[in-house]
Design an enzyme around this catalytic site. Structure first.
Site, PDB file in Angstrom:
ATOM      1  N   GLY A 223       0.782  -1.231   0.000  1.00 50.48           N
ATOM      2  CA  GLY A 223       0.000   0.000   0.000  1.00 50.48           C
ATOM      3  C   GLY A 223       0.811   1.276   0.000  1.00 50.48           C
ATOM      4  O   GLY A 223       0.240   2.362  -0.029  1.00 50.48           O
ATOM      5  N   GLU A 264       5.237  -5.618   2.466  1.00 45.85           N
ATOM      6  CA  GLU A 264       4.813  -6.371   1.281  1.00 45.85           C
ATOM      7  C   GLU A 264       4.368  -5.449   0.145  1.00 45.85           C
ATOM      8  O   GLU A 264       3.226  -5.507  -0.312  1.00 45.85           O
ATOM      9  CB  GLU A 264       3.633  -7.248   1.728  1.00 45.85           C
ATOM     10  CG  GLU A 264       3.209  -8.317   0.802  1.00 45.85           C
ATOM     11  CD  GLU A 264       2.018  -9.032   1.405  1.00 45.85           C
ATOM     12  OE1 GLU A 264       2.110 -10.247   1.592  1.00 45.85           O
ATOM     13  OE2 GLU A 264       0.991  -8.392   1.704  1.00 45.85           O
ATOM     14  N   GLY A 266       3.990  -3.672  -3.548  1.00 51.25           N
ATOM     15  CA  GLY A 266       4.033  -3.957  -4.981  1.00 51.25           C
ATOM     16  C   GLY A 266       4.420  -2.677  -5.688  1.00 51.25           C
ATOM     17  O   GLY A 266       5.563  -2.478  -6.114  1.00 51.25           O
ATOM     18  N   ARG A 267       3.467  -1.751  -5.731  1.00 48.19           N
ATOM     19  CA  ARG A 267       3.623  -0.486  -6.454  1.00 48.19           C
ATOM     20  C   ARG A 267       4.911   0.268  -6.109  1.00 48.19           C
ATOM     21  O   ARG A 267       5.623   0.734  -7.001  1.00 48.19           O
ATOM     22  CB  ARG A 267       2.423   0.396  -6.074  1.00 48.19           C
ATOM     23  CG  ARG A 267       2.391   1.772  -6.656  1.00 48.19           C
ATOM     24  CD  ARG A 267       1.233   2.577  -6.049  1.00 48.19           C
ATOM     25  NE  ARG A 267       0.134   1.754  -5.635  1.00 48.19           N
ATOM     26  CZ  ARG A 267      -0.922   1.464  -6.391  1.00 48.19           C
ATOM     27  NH1 ARG A 267      -1.028   2.016  -7.574  1.00 48.19           N
ATOM     28  NH2 ARG A 267      -1.872   0.667  -5.953  1.00 48.19           N
ATOM     29  N   TYR A 307      -9.909   2.950 -12.517  1.00 44.53           N
ATOM     30  CA  TYR A 307      -9.920   3.771 -11.286  1.00 44.53           C
ATOM     31  C   TYR A 307      -9.882   5.277 -11.566  1.00 44.53           C
ATOM     32  O   TYR A 307      -9.810   6.067 -10.625  1.00 44.53           O
ATOM     33  CB  TYR A 307      -8.677   3.473 -10.423  1.00 44.53           C
ATOM     34  CG  TYR A 307      -8.309   2.032 -10.271  1.00 44.53           C
ATOM     35  CD1 TYR A 307      -9.103   1.167  -9.519  1.00 44.53           C
ATOM     36  CD2 TYR A 307      -7.147   1.530 -10.857  1.00 44.53           C
ATOM     37  CE1 TYR A 307      -8.742  -0.159  -9.367  1.00 44.53           C
ATOM     38  CE2 TYR A 307      -6.785   0.201 -10.702  1.00 44.53           C
ATOM     39  CZ  TYR A 307      -7.587  -0.635  -9.963  1.00 44.53           C
ATOM     40  OH  TYR A 307      -7.224  -1.938  -9.807  1.00 44.53           O
ATOM     41  N   CYS A 338     -13.265  -0.839 -28.763  1.00 43.92           N
ATOM     42  CA  CYS A 338     -14.625  -0.551 -29.223  1.00 43.92           C
ATOM     43  C   CYS A 338     -15.488   0.003 -28.096  1.00 43.92           C
ATOM     44  O   CYS A 338     -16.675  -0.243 -28.059  1.00 43.92           O
ATOM     45  CB  CYS A 338     -15.243  -1.839 -29.726  1.00 43.92           C
ATOM     46  SG  CYS A 338     -15.373  -3.032 -28.380  1.00 43.92           S
ATOM     47  N   GLU A 339     -14.906   0.707 -27.136  1.00 41.49           N
ATOM     48  CA  GLU A 339     -15.682   1.201 -25.989  1.00 41.49           C
ATOM     49  C   GLU A 339     -15.368   2.652 -25.727  1.00 41.49           C
ATOM     50  O   GLU A 339     -14.193   3.042 -25.756  1.00 41.49           O
ATOM     51  CB  GLU A 339     -15.307   0.421 -24.716  1.00 41.49           C
ATOM     52  CG  GLU A 339     -15.952  -0.912 -24.640  1.00 41.49           C
ATOM     53  CD  GLU A 339     -16.030  -1.464 -23.215  1.00 41.49           C
ATOM     54  OE1 GLU A 339     -16.205  -0.661 -22.271  1.00 41.49           O
ATOM     55  OE2 GLU A 339     -15.928  -2.684 -23.089  1.00 41.49           O
ATOM     56  N   TYR A 374       0.963  -2.612 -11.946  1.00 41.31           N
ATOM     57  CA  TYR A 374      -0.418  -2.785 -12.400  1.00 41.31           C
ATOM     58  C   TYR A 374      -0.614  -2.278 -13.826  1.00 41.31           C
ATOM     59  O   TYR A 374      -1.676  -1.791 -14.191  1.00 41.31           O
ATOM     60  CB  TYR A 374      -1.401  -2.110 -11.423  1.00 41.31           C
ATOM     61  CG  TYR A 374      -1.194  -2.585  -9.999  1.00 41.31           C
ATOM     62  CD1 TYR A 374      -1.524  -3.892  -9.642  1.00 41.31           C
ATOM     63  CD2 TYR A 374      -0.615  -1.759  -9.031  1.00 41.31           C
ATOM     64  CE1 TYR A 374      -1.304  -4.354  -8.346  1.00 41.31           C
ATOM     65  CE2 TYR A 374      -0.391  -2.209  -7.739  1.00 41.31           C
ATOM     66  CZ  TYR A 374      -0.731  -3.510  -7.400  1.00 41.31           C
ATOM     67  OH  TYR A 374      -0.510  -3.962  -6.131  1.00 41.31           O
TER      68      TYR A 374
HETATM   69  N1  LLP Z   1      -0.502  -7.102  -0.072  1.00 38.59           N
HETATM   70  C1  LLP Z   1      -1.797  -7.399  -0.266  1.00 38.59           C
HETATM   71  C2  LLP Z   1      -2.444  -8.395   0.589  1.00 38.59           C
HETATM   72  C3  LLP Z   1      -2.523  -6.778  -1.291  1.00 38.59           C
HETATM   73  O1  LLP Z   1      -3.808  -7.067  -1.462  1.00 38.59           O
HETATM   74  C4  LLP Z   1      -1.868  -5.841  -2.117  1.00 38.59           C
HETATM   75  C5  LLP Z   1      -2.584  -5.188  -3.220  1.00 38.59           C
HETATM   76  C6  LLP Z   1      -0.514  -5.552  -1.881  1.00 38.59           C
HETATM   77  C7  LLP Z   1       0.131  -6.201  -0.837  1.00 38.59           C
HETATM   78  C8  LLP Z   1       0.275  -4.578  -2.703  1.00 38.59           C
HETATM   79  O2  LLP Z   1      -0.278  -3.322  -2.708  1.00 38.59           O
HETATM   80  P1  LLP Z   1       0.591  -2.084  -3.285  1.00 38.59           P
HETATM   81  O3  LLP Z   1       1.812  -1.960  -2.430  1.00 38.59           O
HETATM   82  O4  LLP Z   1       0.940  -2.415  -4.690  1.00 38.59           O
HETATM   83  O5  LLP Z   1      -0.332  -0.908  -3.199  1.00 38.59           O
HETATM   84  N2  LLP Z   1      -4.735  -2.630  -9.252  1.00 38.59           N
HETATM   85  C9  LLP Z   1      -4.668  -1.553  -8.265  1.00 38.59           C
HETATM   86  C10 LLP Z   1      -4.034  -2.004  -6.986  1.00 38.59           C
HETATM   87  C11 LLP Z   1      -4.692  -3.199  -6.372  1.00 38.59           C
HETATM   88  C12 LLP Z   1      -3.945  -3.722  -5.196  1.00 38.59           C
HETATM   89  C13 LLP Z   1      -4.502  -4.991  -4.672  1.00 38.59           C
HETATM   90  N3  LLP Z   1      -3.762  -5.494  -3.556  1.00 38.59           N
HETATM   91  C14 LLP Z   1      -3.953  -0.351  -8.906  1.00 38.59           C
HETATM   92  O6  LLP Z   1      -3.655  -0.393 -10.086  1.00 38.59           O
HETATM   93  O7  LLP Z   1      -3.749   0.662  -8.234  1.00 38.59           O
END
Ligand code: LLP
Length: 415
Positions: A223, A264, A266-267, A307, A338-339, A374
């Site tokens: 997050g 944990e 991602g982004r 989003y 097509c949207e 993403y």
């Molecule tokens: N851990 C868990 C349990 C999660 O559900 C997620 C993201 C993360 C870690 C990593 O979150 P981050 O650090 O990337 O914010 N598709 C959306 C984001 C969906 C995230 C879902 N879970 C976007 O493009 O912003």
């Protein structure tokens, strides 16, 4: 109003992009490994960095993470297989499976590979425990509130399907099946701020005290936000760590055992490392609005449509003309699908916006910034469009880490 990407600080510079444009067919993704290394360094205070691969699950990116001693999260059997093929080990905690349910095939593979499970429902504990007593588990706790850059990324509270509401109900199940509880996990959503973070840390301490079992880990989830707009500030990692470190120490004191602090993201690790390169193929006026249509669609980059996410856009001219920063026009950027929703300049809810951009010509290139997270991982085959190429820049070399899918490959699934 910057329209061209930074020429000095990264490998994602005009020279490199122009080289790739000459060599490959647009659209394609480009990643800069150096940016990922730098982001990893910022998190080194945490005991364990676990990459949420959903953000960018290409196996070459996973290998890069592994070589930098990161561990990995998987949310599906496909992501487990990706982690294994990138060299992460089974029979260890290098891969953790996080979910709110098991399908049968995933459950049996998790047991076969002996992969710890971060369980988001009591049913998962029962289903796992009944066939794999002693299995290592975490509890993913819903702290009863959430936060997110969009409603769709808020993963806590009553409107979220994620996590266990009352973790005390897990204890008799853990006992019955002799499961081994090793950690507690909370992830409230993407784009967290400090105010919410304090609440999460507090909720984690409360849960650990309520459960009162000797655990080894706590996880702060992911997050961590990144600045998508130029006026947004990067998150203060020291402050972020300090809040979690405090929570860890309190839990450790209460349980009288050392606790490892895991994060944990991602982004945070990959978003800024990637761009999407696309080409202008049509320009038209619709009433008073200026539409520029490109060869990438929401099947490639879904975030703006899903989003209303903002991605900065730069322009690289196809010829030698200089893009005059002052000759701009309010522009709507659309794709080939097509949207009507296939628009990259929109707000959440689908309201079309314009972006002030240089006057463009057919053949110019548009670069979408901060699409390393993403981006490719959310692409689809909608409108029977093949997945596009991914290129990694590392040590001054350009490596195709995924080739473009072919239409024949798509059709062959149906033969
Ligand atoms: N851990 C868990 C349990 C999660 O559900 C997620 C993201 C993360 C870690 C990593 O979150 P981050 O650090 O990337 O914010 N598709 C959306 C984001 C969906 C995230 C879902 N879970 C976007 O493009 O912003």
């Amino acid at each position: 109003m910057p329209q061209l990407i930074n020429t000095t600080t990264s490998n994602l510079n005009i020279k490199n992009i122009k080289y790739l444009i000459k060599k490959y067919q647009s659209p394609f993704w480009v990643y800069d490994a150096n940016i990922i290394y730098n982001k990893i360094q910022l998190l080194k205070q945490f005991d364990i960095i676990r990459f949420a691969q959903k953000a960018c699950s290409n196996t070459h990116i996973l290998q890069l993470m592994r070589k930098n001693n990161l561990k990995v999260d998987a949310v599906s059997l496909g992501e487990i297989q990706r982690a294994l093929s990138a060299g992460f080990k089974k029979n260890s905690d290098e891969i953790i499976f996080t979910a709110d349910l098991f399908d049968k095939e995933t459950l049996s593979k998790i047991i076969k590979y002996n992969i710890p499970v971060n369980a988001g429902s009591l049913d998962m504990l029962k289903q796992l425990g009944s066939i794999s007593p002693g299995h290592h588990i975490w509890l993913r706790i819903n702290p009863k509130f959430g936060y997110g850059h969009s409603k769709k990324t808020n993963t806590g509270g009553e409107n979220s399907k994620h996590g266990i509401w009352d973790p005390s109900l897990a204890i008799p199940i853990i006992k019955k099946y002799n499961l081994k509880l090793i950690g507690l996990h909370m992830h409230i959503g993407s784009g967290v701020n400090y105010e919410h973070l304090k609440k999460v840390c507090h909720a984690m301490i409360k849960s650990a005290i309520q459960i009162n079992k000797k655990i080894i880990f706590i996880s702060a989830g992911g997050g961590l936000p990144i600045p998508y707009k130029f006026n947004e500030k990067p998150i203060n990692i020291k402050k972020y760590f300090a809040l979690w470190d405090q929570a860890r120490n309190k839990i450790s004191q209460f349980l009288k055992t050392p606790i490892q602090l895991e994060i944990e993201p991602g982004r945070f690790l990959v978003a800024e490392s990637g761009v999407l390169v696309s080409q202008v193929r049509a320009i038209k006026k619709m009433g008073n609005k200026n539409f520029v249509l490109i060869d990438a669609g929401f099947n490639d980059l879904m975030r703006p449509t899903m989003y209303g996410s903002y991605h900065h856009i730069s322009v690289i001219p196809s010829n030698n003309r200089k893009i005059n920063e002052y000759k701009t026009i309010e522009t709507v950027i659309g794709g080939p699908l097509c949207e009507s929703g296939d628009i990259f300049t929109q707000k959440e809810g689908g309201n079309i916006e314009t972006r002030t951009l240089p006057i463009m010509q057919i053949g110019d290139y548009l670069i979408f910034h901060d699409t390393g997270a993403y981006g490719a991982s959310m692409s689809s085959n909608y409108n029977t469009r093949p997945l596009i190429q991914e290129i990694l820049i590392e040590n001054n070399t350009f490596k195709t880490i995924r080739r473009r899918q072919t239409i024949e490959e798509l059709l062959s699934l149906e033969q």
